[in-house]
Design a protein around this motif. Structure first.
Motif, PDB file in Angstrom:
ATOM      1  N   UNK A 161       0.814  -1.218   0.000  1.00 56.45           N
ATOM      2  CA  UNK A 161       0.000   0.000   0.000  1.00 56.45           C
ATOM      3  C   UNK A 161       0.843   1.260   0.000  1.00 56.45           C
ATOM      4  N   UNK A 162       1.978   1.231   0.684  1.00 55.92           N
ATOM      5  CA  UNK A 162       2.846   2.408   0.748  1.00 55.92           C
ATOM      6  C   UNK A 162       3.407   2.737  -0.630  1.00 55.92           C
ATOM      7  N   UNK A 163       3.805   1.721  -1.378  1.00 51.53           N
ATOM      8  CA  UNK A 163       4.316   1.946  -2.729  1.00 51.53           C
ATOM      9  C   UNK A 163       3.232   2.496  -3.641  1.00 51.53           C
ATOM     10  N   UNK A 164       2.029   1.936  -3.543  1.00 49.36           N
ATOM     11  CA  UNK A 164       0.921   2.418  -4.369  1.00 49.36           C
ATOM     12  C   UNK A 164       0.596   3.871  -4.038  1.00 49.36           C
ATOM     13  N   UNK A 165       0.565   4.218  -2.737  1.00 51.50           N
ATOM     14  CA  UNK A 165       0.254   5.602  -2.350  1.00 51.50           C
ATOM     15  C   UNK A 165       1.298   6.580  -2.863  1.00 51.50           C
ATOM     16  N   UNK A 189      -4.059  -4.561 -22.314  1.00 55.31           N
ATOM     17  CA  UNK A 189      -4.205  -3.653 -21.183  1.00 55.31           C
ATOM     18  C   UNK A 189      -4.365  -4.425 -19.873  1.00 55.31           C
ATOM     19  N   UNK A 190      -5.178  -5.500 -19.900  1.00 57.89           N
ATOM     20  CA  UNK A 190      -5.355  -6.317 -18.696  1.00 57.89           C
ATOM     21  C   UNK A 190      -4.041  -6.987 -18.291  1.00 57.89           C
ATOM     22  N   UNK A 191      -3.271  -7.446 -19.274  1.00 54.90           N
ATOM     23  CA  UNK A 191      -1.972  -8.059 -18.983  1.00 54.90           C
ATOM     24  C   UNK A 191      -1.025  -7.050 -18.339  1.00 54.90           C
ATOM     25  N   UNK A 192      -1.022  -5.821 -18.845  1.00 56.68           N
ATOM     26  CA  UNK A 192      -0.147  -4.787 -18.280  1.00 56.68           C
ATOM     27  C   UNK A 192      -0.506  -4.493 -16.826  1.00 56.68           C
ATOM     28  N   UNK A 193      -1.812  -4.408 -16.520  1.00 59.67           N
ATOM     29  CA  UNK A 193      -2.248  -4.152 -15.144  1.00 59.67           C
ATOM     30  C   UNK A 193      -1.810  -5.284 -14.218  1.00 59.67           C
ATOM     31  N   UNK A 194      -1.981  -6.537 -14.665  1.00 58.88           N
ATOM     32  CA  UNK A 194      -1.584  -7.686 -13.842  1.00 58.88           C
ATOM     33  C   UNK A 194      -0.079  -7.684 -13.587  1.00 58.88           C
ATOM     34  N   UNK A 195       0.723  -7.376 -14.628  1.00 55.92           N
ATOM     35  CA  UNK A 195       2.176  -7.347 -14.474  1.00 55.92           C
ATOM     36  C   UNK A 195       2.609  -6.270 -13.482  1.00 55.92           C
ATOM     37  N   UNK A 196       1.971  -5.105 -13.554  1.00 57.26           N
ATOM     38  CA  UNK A 196       2.310  -4.028 -12.610  1.00 57.26           C
ATOM     39  C   UNK A 196       1.998  -4.446 -11.177  1.00 57.26           C
ATOM     40  N   UNK A 197       0.843  -5.066 -10.968  1.00 56.05           N
ATOM     41  CA  UNK A 197       0.479  -5.517  -9.623  1.00 56.05           C
ATOM     42  C   UNK A 197       1.440  -6.585  -9.118  1.00 56.05           C
ATOM     43  N   UNK A 198       1.877  -7.490 -10.008  1.00 51.91           N
ATOM     44  CA  UNK A 198       2.838  -8.520  -9.602  1.00 51.91           C
ATOM     45  C   UNK A 198       4.176  -7.905  -9.200  1.00 51.91           C
ATOM     46  N   UNK A 199       4.630  -6.924  -9.969  1.00 54.87           N
ATOM     47  CA  UNK A 199       5.894  -6.250  -9.623  1.00 54.87           C
ATOM     48  C   UNK A 199       5.786  -5.567  -8.270  1.00 54.87           C
ATOM     49  N   UNK A 200       4.669  -4.878  -8.025  1.00 54.09           N
ATOM     50  CA  UNK A 200       4.477  -4.213  -6.733  1.00 54.09           C
ATOM     51  C   UNK A 200       4.439  -5.230  -5.600  1.00 54.09           C
ATOM     52  N   UNK A 201       3.814  -6.382  -5.818  1.00 53.81           N
ATOM     53  CA  UNK A 201       3.759  -7.420  -4.785  1.00 53.81           C
ATOM     54  C   UNK A 201       5.142  -7.977  -4.484  1.00 53.81           C
ATOM     55  N   UNK A 202       5.948  -8.202  -5.528  1.00 55.63           N
ATOM     56  CA  UNK A 202       7.308  -8.711  -5.313  1.00 55.63           C
ATOM     57  C   UNK A 202       8.148  -7.690  -4.550  1.00 55.63           C
ATOM     58  N   UNK A 203       8.023  -6.412  -4.910  1.00 53.95           N
ATOM     59  CA  UNK A 203       8.754  -5.359  -4.199  1.00 53.95           C
ATOM     60  C   UNK A 203       8.345  -5.315  -2.728  1.00 53.95           C
ATOM     61  N   UNK A 204       7.035  -5.468  -2.445  1.00 60.30           N
ATOM     62  CA  UNK A 204       6.554  -5.453  -1.061  1.00 60.30           C
ATOM     63  C   UNK A 204       7.149  -6.609  -0.259  1.00 60.30           C
ATOM     64  N   UNK A 205       7.216  -7.791  -0.845  1.00 55.86           N
ATOM     65  CA  UNK A 205       7.782  -8.943  -0.141  1.00 55.86           C
ATOM     66  C   UNK A 205       9.258  -8.726   0.158  1.00 55.86           C
TER      67      UNK A 205
END
Length: 488
Positions: free
Chosen positions: A6-10, A37-53
């Motif tokens: 959430x901090x990265x998204x904010x 477009x849907x693939x791009x959104x999923x990839x961005x969310x995956x990158x953010x999740x990996x960064x959070x971990x």
């Protein structure tokens, strides 16, 4: 991990350029290729999740008898050492998920920082209480008046008060301007769809009330009223999300606010570390005889808007009596008897020469330049720009009427504003630097501008008598020097 996600998204959302660029790119991509477009959104969310971990795995903290140590970072590792006696306040945030899990996020505010100096995510409320006890033990002992009322509720907002907060929020105008820009962007991209909807609405009006050629005007006015109404409802909804159940309390040597519908926020600031009070009254608030108040701790400057910005202890709505009550419980040791509400009769007006720079640089010079430039293209029609000079005079007069100050033996309050009114109040012992400046106009008229630097920002009193400014400067510095209490 949820906290770091959430901090990265904010942080990404806090940058308006990023949001607009991403929205525009996604809009274009959706029109051309939905699957891409849907693939791009999923990839961005995956990158953010990996960064959070990864950030979670590299985050460690330690608490001993005197300090909090925080170590974090992957490529660039940092270690933060915060002594308890330097912590101005421990604020907490509890999202809906954290409330179900019984966890909170702690944010530390220390003197000299532009944002939250450090944070501890996903800790227990019991651990938070332990840290607050450590900070209270290290803080300056509260005065007798504060000690007698510790734990007392100073102010509580009812639901109708929270609705007024939404109605008087100045961001409604900003959102309206942004909404117009977004609608214009959407209209350029989907003009056919919006024109078809407008025509359907116009035909419906003609069929129901038979207004004929006036139907388009009725539909346009109705759309404007509807958009404004939706923005007002959105502002009220935001106010309930942020300030539902708002309470301002006295807690030992600190004042704290508790509010929030889904995400519960507790902001705590030590009384001894409050540098100044901001009191703001807009046009609507003036009609309702209400104010907004901020208790500002020390910062090293104006923090950029982000998720790490120092969260002021803000009281979003209160009356004049409550303003004085908050002042008494926060900076009463510095200003025991001074009233700070904008409508107080004790304010002293500055010199009328204060209007001259506003008329010259805000009216005469822009009007003459605009007249010369536009006359080259439109001829005599460019002379209409000279009307701005006549408009700048009442604006400058109104600013002068708002500009005033008052002081006693321990503190000063400066009032300013054009349509809204703002008061900055502080105690002399918190002063760090005082400057007396004179422009050529002020020098000829025996006037000066008194500029006071605090750990929370600057306060100016313009166009006052030069001898008065010098006496105030010397007295402020004397009071700051002979007082042995720390400014933080």
């Amino acid at each position: 991990m949820l906290f770091f996600f959430g901090r990265t998204v904010r942080k990404l959302v806090a940058n308006g350029t990023n949001v607009l660029a991403s929205a525009a790119g996604l809009f274009v991509l959706l029109k051309q290729h939905v699957l891409l477009a849907a693939t791009a959104v999923v990839l961005v969310l995956l990158v953010l999740a990996v960064v959070a971990v990864i950030r979670y795995l590299h985050f460690r903290f330690k608490v001993d008898d005197e300090r909090v140590l925080i170590r974090q970072g992957v490529v660039r590792k940092t270690q933060l050492d915060m002594r308890f006696d330097r912590i101005q306040g421990i604020s907490t945030e509890q999202s809906l998920v954290y409330r179900m899990l019984g966890l909170v996020t702690i944010r530390f505010d220390t003197a000299g920082s532009t944002g939250n100096e450090g944070y501890l995510p996903a800790v227990t409320p019991e651990f938070t209480d332990l840290l607050r006890e450590r900070v209270d033990t290290s803080a300056v002992a509260p005065s007798e008046s504060v000690a007698e009322t510790r734990g007392a509720v100073i102010l509580r907002l009812e639901p109708r008060d929270v609705a007024l907060v939404g109605l008087t929020d100045p961001r409604v105008t900003q959102i309206l301007v942004a909404g117009v820009a977004v609608l214009s962007f959407l209209y350029q991209g989907s003009r056919e769809v919006l024109d078809a909807l407008f025509n359907v609405a116009r035909e419906a009006v003609v069929g129901v009330v038979g207004l004929g050629f006036l139907a388009g005007l009725v539909v346009a006015v109705g759309l404007v009223i509807g958009v404004v109404g939706l923005l007002i409802l959105a502002s009220i909804a935001w106010a309930f999300l942020r300030y539902h159940g708002f309470e301002l309390r006295q807690e030992a040597s600190a004042v704290s606010s508790h509010a929030g519908l889904l995400t519960r926020r507790d902001v705590v600031v030590e009384v001894s570390k409050i540098q100044q009070l901001h009191v703001v009254q807009g046009l609507i608030m003036r009609r309702l005889q209400r104010f907004r108040l901020d208790a500002v701790p020390a910062t090293s400057g104006n923090a950029a808007p982000s998720s790490d910005a120092v969260e002021k202890l803000r009281v979003p709505l209160l009356n004049e009596r409550q303003v004085e009550e908050v002042r008494r419980r926060t900076i009463a040791d510095e200003n025991p008897a001074m009233r700070i509400a904008p409508e107080c009769d004790a304010y002293v007006a500055v010199s009328p020469y204060f209007m001259w720079p506003g008329v010259l640089w805000g009216g005469l010079v822009p009007a003459v330049v605009a007249t010369i430039v536009l006359s080259l293209f439109w001829g005599a029609a460019g002379l209409v720009c000279l009307a701005w000079i006549g408009l700048s005079v009442p604006l400058a007069w109104l600013r002068w009427r708002r500009q005033a100050y008052l002081h006693d033996d321990d503190g000063l309050a400066s009032r300013s504003g054009l349509l809204a009114r703002r008061v900055d109040a502080f105690g002399f012992r918190k002063v760090q630097r005082v400057t007396v400046r004179q422009s050529p106009l002020q020098r000829r008229r025996g006037l000066a501008t008194l500029s006071v630097s605090l750990a929370s920002g600057n306060v100016s009193v313009p166009f006052i008598d030069h001898d008065t400014a010098r006496r105030l400067r010397d007295y402020m510095l004397f009071k700051a020097e002979v007082n042995n209490r720390p400014w933080y």
